[in-house]
Design a protein around this motif. Structure first.
Motif, PDB file in Angstrom:
ATOM      1  N   SER A   1      -0.145  10.714  -2.521  1.00 15.57           N
ATOM      2  CA  SER A   1      -1.070  10.609  -1.391  1.00 15.57           C
ATOM      3  C   SER A   1      -2.418  10.047  -1.842  1.00 15.57           C
ATOM      4  O   SER A   1      -3.021   9.222  -1.142  1.00 15.57           O
TER       5      SER A   1
ATOM      6  N   ASN B   1      -9.447  -0.831   3.702  1.00 20.03           N
ATOM      7  CA  ASN B   1      -9.227  -0.452   5.093  1.00 20.03           C
ATOM      8  C   ASN B   1     -10.229   0.623   5.531  1.00 20.03           C
ATOM      9  O   ASN B   1     -10.709   0.605   6.669  1.00 20.03           O
ATOM     10  N   ILE B   2     -10.530   1.540   4.621  1.00 17.31           N
ATOM     11  CA  ILE B   2     -11.505   2.585   4.928  1.00 17.31           C
ATOM     12  C   ILE B   2     -12.869   1.956   5.204  1.00 17.31           C
ATOM     13  O   ILE B   2     -13.553   2.311   6.176  1.00 17.31           O
TER      14      ILE B   2
ATOM     15  N   ILE C   1      -4.162   6.577  -0.539  1.00 14.64           N
ATOM     16  CA  ILE C   1      -5.526   6.515   0.000  1.00 14.64           C
ATOM     17  C   ILE C   1      -6.361   5.514  -0.787  1.00 14.64           C
ATOM     18  O   ILE C   1      -7.117   4.720  -0.209  1.00 14.64           O
ATOM     19  N   TYR C   2      -6.207   5.522  -2.105  1.00 13.66           N
ATOM     20  CA  TYR C   2      -6.948   4.567  -2.945  1.00 13.66           C
ATOM     21  C   TYR C   2      -6.602   3.131  -2.578  1.00 13.66           C
ATOM     22  O   TYR C   2      -7.492   2.265  -2.503  1.00 13.66           O
TER      23      TYR C   2
ATOM     24  N   SER D   1      -3.704   1.803   9.362  1.00 15.15           N
ATOM     25  CA  SER D   1      -4.341   2.354   8.167  1.00 15.15           C
ATOM     26  C   SER D   1      -4.850   3.770   8.397  1.00 15.15           C
ATOM     27  O   SER D   1      -4.678   4.657   7.553  1.00 15.15           O
ATOM     28  N   LEU D   2      -5.473   4.008   9.547  1.00 14.91           N
ATOM     29  CA  LEU D   2      -5.976   5.348   9.863  1.00 14.91           C
ATOM     30  C   LEU D   2      -4.817   6.331   9.958  1.00 14.91           C
ATOM     31  O   LEU D   2      -4.902   7.461   9.440  1.00 14.91           O
TER      32      LEU D   2
ATOM     33  N   TRP E   1       2.006  10.225  11.579  1.00 14.85           N
ATOM     34  CA  TRP E   1       1.642   8.799  11.582  1.00 14.85           C
ATOM     35  C   TRP E   1       1.785   8.219  12.986  1.00 14.85           C
ATOM     36  O   TRP E   1       0.891   7.512  13.476  1.00 14.85           O
TER      37      TRP E   1
ATOM     38  N   LEU F   1      -3.646   7.142   6.418  1.00 12.48           N
ATOM     39  CA  LEU F   1      -4.578   8.012   5.691  1.00 12.48           C
ATOM     40  C   LEU F   1      -4.433   9.467   6.128  1.00 12.48           C
ATOM     41  O   LEU F   1      -4.373  10.383   5.293  1.00 12.48           O
TER      42      LEU F   1
ATOM     43  N   LYS G   1       0.812  -1.218   0.000  1.00 10.53           N
ATOM     44  CA  LYS G   1       0.000   0.000   0.000  1.00 10.53           C
ATOM     45  C   LYS G   1       0.840   1.261   0.000  1.00 10.53           C
ATOM     46  O   LYS G   1       0.331   2.354  -0.174  1.00 10.53           O
TER      47      LYS G   1
ATOM     48  N   HIS H   1      -5.898   2.033   0.161  1.00 13.54           N
ATOM     49  CA  HIS H   1      -6.471   1.734   1.482  1.00 13.54           C
ATOM     50  C   HIS H   1      -8.002   1.695   1.455  1.00 13.54           C
ATOM     51  O   HIS H   1      -8.628   1.759   2.525  1.00 13.54           O
ATOM     52  N   LYS H   2      -8.577   1.555   0.276  1.00 14.59           N
ATOM     53  CA  LYS H   2     -10.049   1.628   0.188  1.00 14.59           C
ATOM     54  C   LYS H   2     -10.732   0.550   1.017  1.00 14.59           C
ATOM     55  O   LYS H   2     -11.774   0.801   1.638  1.00 14.59           O
TER      56      LYS H   2
END
Length: 202
Positions: free
Chosen positions: A175, A185-186, A179-180, A144-145, A133, A148, A109, A182-183
């Motif tokens: 960036s 994870n979101i 984020i993409y 993951s949070l 982070w 992001l 990721k 981690h979709k």
């Protein structure tokens, strides 16, 4: 133009070295793409219970991003690279991590590699992003949070330090890609199903 294209290609190949897979194989662990989140990254390697392998993965993935940028800076005068060129070369290394040619384009990721790129571009930028982070990860225990939020702040920190320019565009794309990636994870975070740092996952 040819020098820039060569720089992009070399950076992509450097980024394509998946340390999660290489380190896991070296220490006798299962391929990280076969367990947990199936993501070849340090967080998933940590789920194996082998902290040393996770640390080596983190360092390797970060250093390859820094190396690609450092090489571009080292040969900047000879090859005629601008700072914007170097930022895009860093992005190429990041993309190599996401879609590695050596591992059937199944990459991670990009958190550690993105941090390595930022540190290579400017240590203050990288350090500020890393601290962001760490703070989020410490209080919320979600890698993951933390990634992001750090990705969003990296764009802000860069604009604060360097303004809106070609480097800002490269970092914004990096960036956005992070984020993409981690979709899922979101979605897990929203559903309350996201694994916390160090938590083993079947």
């Amino acid at each position: 133009m040819l020098n820039f294209a060569a720089g992009l290609l070399i950076a992509y190949l450097i980024g394509s070295i998946s340390f999660a897979v290489v380190v896991s194989k070296f220490v006798g662990l299962a391929d990280p793409r076969t367990y947990g989140s199936k993501n070849p990254g340090a967080t998933n390697v940590l789920r194996s219970g082998n902290k040393k392998a996770a640390v080596l993965t983190l360092l390797g993935d970060a250093l390859k991003g820094t190396l690609a940028v450092a090489l571009a800076f080292h040969f900047q005068d000879q090859l005629g690279y601008s700072r914007t060129d170097i930022a895009w070369i860093g992005l190429a290394a990041f993309i190599g991590h996401l879609y590695p040619v050596f591992f059937k384009f199944e990459g991670g990721k990009g958190v550690a590699t993105a941090l390595g790129v930022l540190l290579g571009l400017n240590w203050v930028l990288g350090l500020a992003t890393a601290i962001t982070w760490i703070v989020i990860a410490y209080f919320f225990r979600y890698s993951s949070l933390a990634a992001l939020i750090a990705a969003l702040f990296a764009v802000f920190y860069n604009a604060l330090l360097f303004g809106i320019n070609g480097q800002a565009a490269a970092i914004t794309i990096m960036s956005a890609l992070l984020i993409y990636r981690h979709k899922q994870n979101i979605a897990n975070l929203i559903a309350g199903k996201e694994s916390k740092i160090g938590q083993k996952k079947s």
